[in-house]
Design an enzyme around this catalytic site. Sequence first.
Site, PDB file in Angstrom:
ATOM      1  N   SER A 141       0.845  -1.206   0.000  1.00 19.47           N
ATOM      2  CA  SER A 141       0.000   0.000   0.000  1.00 19.47           C
ATOM      3  C   SER A 141       0.872   1.245   0.000  1.00 19.47           C
ATOM      4  CB  SER A 141      -0.888   0.016   1.246  1.00 19.47           C
ATOM      5  OG  SER A 141      -1.565   1.257   1.354  1.00 19.47           O
ATOM      6  N   TYR A 155      -2.421  -0.998   9.834  1.00 22.85           N
ATOM      7  CA  TYR A 155      -2.385  -1.241   8.388  1.00 22.85           C
ATOM      8  C   TYR A 155      -1.019  -0.843   7.829  1.00 22.85           C
ATOM      9  CZ  TYR A 155      -4.068  -1.143   3.523  1.00 22.85           C
ATOM     10  OH  TYR A 155      -4.237  -1.353   2.177  1.00 22.85           O
TER      11      TYR A 155
END
Length: 246
Positions: A141, A155
């Site tokens: 990401s 995350y």
Amino acid sequence: MSRLTGKVALVTGASRGIGAAIAIRLAQEGADVAITYVNSRDKANGVVHGIRELGRRGLALAADSANPHATIEAVDHTVAELGRIDILVSNAGIGYWKPFDEFSLDEFDRVTAVNVRAVFTGAQAAARHMVKGGRIITIGSCNAERVPMPGSTLYAMSKSALIGLTKGMARDLGPRGITANLVQPGPVDTDMNPADGARADSLRALMALGHYGTGDDIGGFVAYLASDESRFITGAALTIDGGYNI
Ligand code: NDP
């Protein structure tokens, strides 16, 4: 498009979203494609139907990435059914977004298990079967090296761990002619991050291009990395984010 003719791919978490787009794109370019899912059996079967309509072999495997053995079994099942594995795309991922002091230990463990441990176990299992030209591609990401939005601690932690994992794999597998690369998407319109969701406007405000990407934007990039054309790229963390992290 037939850059991947004769290749077999496994894409984890590909019943919908980015994974589904990657699976279809790899099939469009000639690969036979197995996919995993955890809940969405009908959607997974729909993706496999799409792969077969392209004239390729497709396979849907129920495999929860939170269970490391399930990921290994998915790799072995792919080899048993489709004869080999040339391309592993570890795409399955989850996230919890909340203030730092509200995360639970269970959330820490689950994010780590799905986003990191399953990538390790899947790649280890796949590498045992891969020959020269093998491709290990992981979906990270843009929220890893940089963390511009609050609430992203777990995350971002999990996705930044993939940078080191990818570099380590690239070092160890390079002598065998197997590459390992990390794709770091920016906002892409999926169930995880809908373009009309509560966070969408603040994400768009960070992006040079000012709009979300599509699954196929990521799929096209992954197909290139899966092909022979990318043979000199390994150990790279490659951002494809509409200018989110500039
Ligand atoms: P979605 O939540 O829309 O889809 C997730 C997919 O992964 C589904 O197919 C789901 O299967 C599967 N999945 C979820 N948990 C598991 C599990 N434990 N085991 C196996 N499969 C699982 O996600 P996206 O498509 O948006 O994201 C895909 C990847 O891209 C993730 O790694 C995510 O972190 C990353 N990413 C996404 C961005 C975005 O803006 N969308 C931006 C940057 C990175 P099922 O349908 O059965 O639940």
